[in-house]
Design an enzyme around this catalytic site. Structure first.
Site, PDB file in Angstrom:
ATOM      1  N   CYS A   2      17.375 -17.911 -35.096  1.00 29.00           N
ATOM      2  CA  CYS A   2      16.385 -17.975 -36.180  1.00 29.00           C
ATOM      3  C   CYS A   2      15.915 -16.561 -36.506  1.00 29.00           C
ATOM      4  CB  CYS A   2      15.229 -18.893 -35.816  1.00 29.00           C
ATOM      5  SG  CYS A   2      14.498 -18.603 -34.185  1.00 29.00           S
ATOM      6  N   SER A  35      16.002 -16.674 -30.702  1.00 30.72           N
ATOM      7  CA  SER A  35      15.329 -15.940 -31.773  1.00 30.72           C
ATOM      8  C   SER A  35      16.083 -14.644 -32.056  1.00 30.72           C
ATOM      9  CB  SER A  35      13.902 -15.587 -31.351  1.00 30.72           C
ATOM     10  OG  SER A  35      13.923 -14.555 -30.377  1.00 30.72           O
ATOM     11  N   ASP A  36      15.986 -14.161 -33.293  1.00 29.84           N
ATOM     12  CA  ASP A  36      16.390 -12.784 -33.537  1.00 29.84           C
ATOM     13  C   ASP A  36      15.435 -11.923 -32.709  1.00 29.84           C
ATOM     14  OD1 ASP A  36      17.545 -10.520 -34.492  1.00 29.84           O
ATOM     15  OD2 ASP A  36      17.196 -10.935 -36.605  1.00 29.84           O
ATOM     16  N   CYS A  37      15.874 -10.734 -32.312  1.00 28.21           N
ATOM     17  CA  CYS A  37      15.095  -9.973 -31.332  1.00 28.21           C
ATOM     18  C   CYS A  37      13.695  -9.672 -31.846  1.00 28.21           C
ATOM     19  CB  CYS A  37      15.839  -8.701 -30.947  1.00 28.21           C
ATOM     20  SG  CYS A  37      17.389  -9.110 -30.120  1.00 28.21           S
ATOM     21  N   SER A  39      11.488 -11.720 -32.950  1.00 28.97           N
ATOM     22  CA  SER A  39      10.988 -12.553 -34.053  1.00 28.97           C
ATOM     23  C   SER A  39       9.676 -13.238 -33.702  1.00 28.97           C
ATOM     24  CB  SER A  39      12.003 -13.640 -34.425  1.00 28.97           C
ATOM     25  OG  SER A  39      13.126 -13.095 -35.024  1.00 28.97           O
TER      26      SER A  39
END
Length: 507
Positions: A2, A35-37, A39
């Site tokens: 995400c 998660s995207d880093c 996020s």
């Protein structure tokens, strides 16, 4: 994974409708969601979606996030449980998704050396096969955008001296872009070209910003060489994550250097652009002295060898542009915060992407030339498709522009398109066949969209048959103003290369 952004007001990592509803529910994900880093950190600190970090931790786990790239959940999940915002069963669910994936990957199957990939080690890195693969990937990615008669490919026997000019002509790290691995070894463009012919190298600019070009030295080199290769473009000092360009012109005095060198050159002038994004290079496209243009992206460790392979005809270029190249005026008139795809004639907004953009282009998505003349001929395609509807369907008694793409109407509704592809030249190589469709003008439909593509390999003076299966409800539908998918009724236009084939869809 995400992302950082919000969709309909909700950060994607905190949206149960997206994570649990769409990704796990509709798309049947049997794995984990990460998660995207940072996020989760961003939705708390920057988007202020929750008042406390514990609430943020609870919201994302309850939404369906299983793994956080970053330290946020490690720091705040326990406190979220203690505060009663989250119970352990939700954490168990996330851990289960993570460990089930590890199990499928064989992490718990015992001694790694006895597993299928357990004997891989340093000896398997940088093998000749892997290095050749890097070179082949680079070759396949090179796009020939312009080629005047008698320019490329250069003959390695007829060309005795080659002027190699430009700030990217002898670079190493620039070629591997970012999010990169450690290369086995580099072959710069200069090294690659020098393998075939004698070269005279002049950087022309101290770096890609090219504040002051060394025009005179470059002109001298070009004037005395049988051919000239200019390796221009940019690097991560000009484009990278969190650092956008505000101009799509070549930076500094690069255009001046290119134009002056082309004027002075006695032989063919090949312009090589190394970059991730596109450029307004209309000055070069329209300059007859610039006989060929190649876009090579960031071509990786073997980029220089691949560039030489294409320039000297050891490899027939087959790459296609993955995005449209716009004029600088597009950047000047389109706010980067405006994400609308469709054009708006009321304020001159031209729209975005090849599907909707209505303005002028420098080069277009899918452009790319070959050293061979490739022709297409339609061998099989229907002119009419009928959609079965129930007897009492409203569209049987009143005029409809479209019908809903529902299961009962769509089942087995497909047709075949066969395209005969001929290589009329002497050079063998790969060729990508694109099938586009232009739907009727209903529901603000795109002007055209890609239905499919096939890459084929053709020897010189040969032909092959390429087959596409078109799913009517998937491929010939558009999205209406309310977000529902509808099959557009009326005349669709199918495109393959310069071929156009009308197809009527009716009930």
């Amino acid at each position: 994974m995400c992302s950082y952004n919000k969709v309909n007001g909700k950060p994607t990592c905190a949206d149960p409708d997206l994570l649990a509803g769409v990704i796990r529910g509709q798309w049947k994900l049997n794995g984990y969601i990460v998660s995207d880093c940072d996020s989760v950190d961003v939705l708390f600190k920057n988007q202020h979606y929750t008042k406390t970090p514990e609430e943020a931790a609870a919201k994302v786990i309850l939404a369906g996030l299983d793994l956080n790239c970053g330290s946020f959940l490690g720091q705040h999940t326990e406190a979220a449980v203690k505060a009663g915002l989250l119970n352990e069963s939700a954490i168990d669910k996330a851990v289960t998704n993570n460990f089930a994936t590890l199990m499928r990957l064989g992490f718990f199957d015992g001694d790694p050396s006895k597993q299928p990939y357990g004997k891989l080690g340093p000896k398997d890195v940088c093998t000749p096969e892997h290095q050749e693969l890097a070179r082949e990937a680079a070759r396949q990615g090179i796009v020939l955008l312009k080629n005047s008669p008698g320019s490329l490919p250069l003959s390695p026997t007829a060309i005795k001296t080659l002027a190699v000019i430009g700030p990217n002509a002898n670079v190493t790290k620039t070629m591997i872009g970012n999010y990169e691995g450690i290369p086995c070894k580099y072959t710069t463009p200069l090294q690659g070209l020098t393998t075939s012919v004698a070269t005279n190298y002049v950087p022309g600019c101290t770096n890609v910003a090219c504040g002051t070009a060394q025009v005179d030295d470059a002109k001298k080199a070009a004037a005395s060489a049988d051919a000239t290769v200019l390796v221009m473009g940019i690097d991560q000092s000009q484009e990278r994550e969190s650092f956008d360009r505000v101009s799509i012109l070549l930076p500094g005095q690069q255009p001046l250097l290119i134009t002056e060198v082309a004027k002075a050159a006695k032989g063919p002038v090949i312009l090589v652009i190394m970059s991730g994004g596109g450029f307004d290079i209309s000055f070069a496209k329209n300059d007859d002295k610039i006989t060929s243009i190649l876009w090579v992206g960031y071509p990786g460790e073997a980029g220089g060898a691949a560039i030489a392979d294409v320039i000297f005809g050891y490899y027939n270029p087959s790459g296609r542009l993955p995005m449209t190249w716009y004029p600088q005026s597009y950047v000047d008139k389109v706010p980067m915060t405006n994400m609308n795809m469709r054009p708006d004639p009321s304020n001159g907004y031209p729209g975005r992407t090849y599907r909707f953009y209505t303005g002028e282009t420098i080069y277009t998505f899918g452009d790319g030339l070959s050293y061979s003349k490739i022709t297409h001929e339609l061998a099989k395609a229907p002119r009419l498709v009928s959609i079965p509807l129930e007897e009492d369907h409203v569209c049987r008694s009143s005029e409809c522009k479209s019908v809903e793409a529902v299961e009962q109407s769509c089942k087995n509704l497909a047709f075949d398109i066969h395209v005969r592809v001929q290589n009329r030249g002497k050079y063998g190589g790969s060729h990508t066949v694109f099938l586009f469709s232009s739907p009727p003008s209903v529901h603000n439909s795109p002007q055209k969209h890609l239905l499919g593509f096939e890459k084929v390999s053709l020897t010189g003076k040969s032909e092959t048959l390429v087959r596409f299966k078109v799913d009517v409800c998937k491929d010939l539908s558009v999205v209406d103003e309310l977000g529902s998918r509808k099959v557009a009724l009326g005349q669709h236009l199918l495109h393959v290369g310069s071929l156009k084939h009308p197809l009527t869809v009716r009930i």
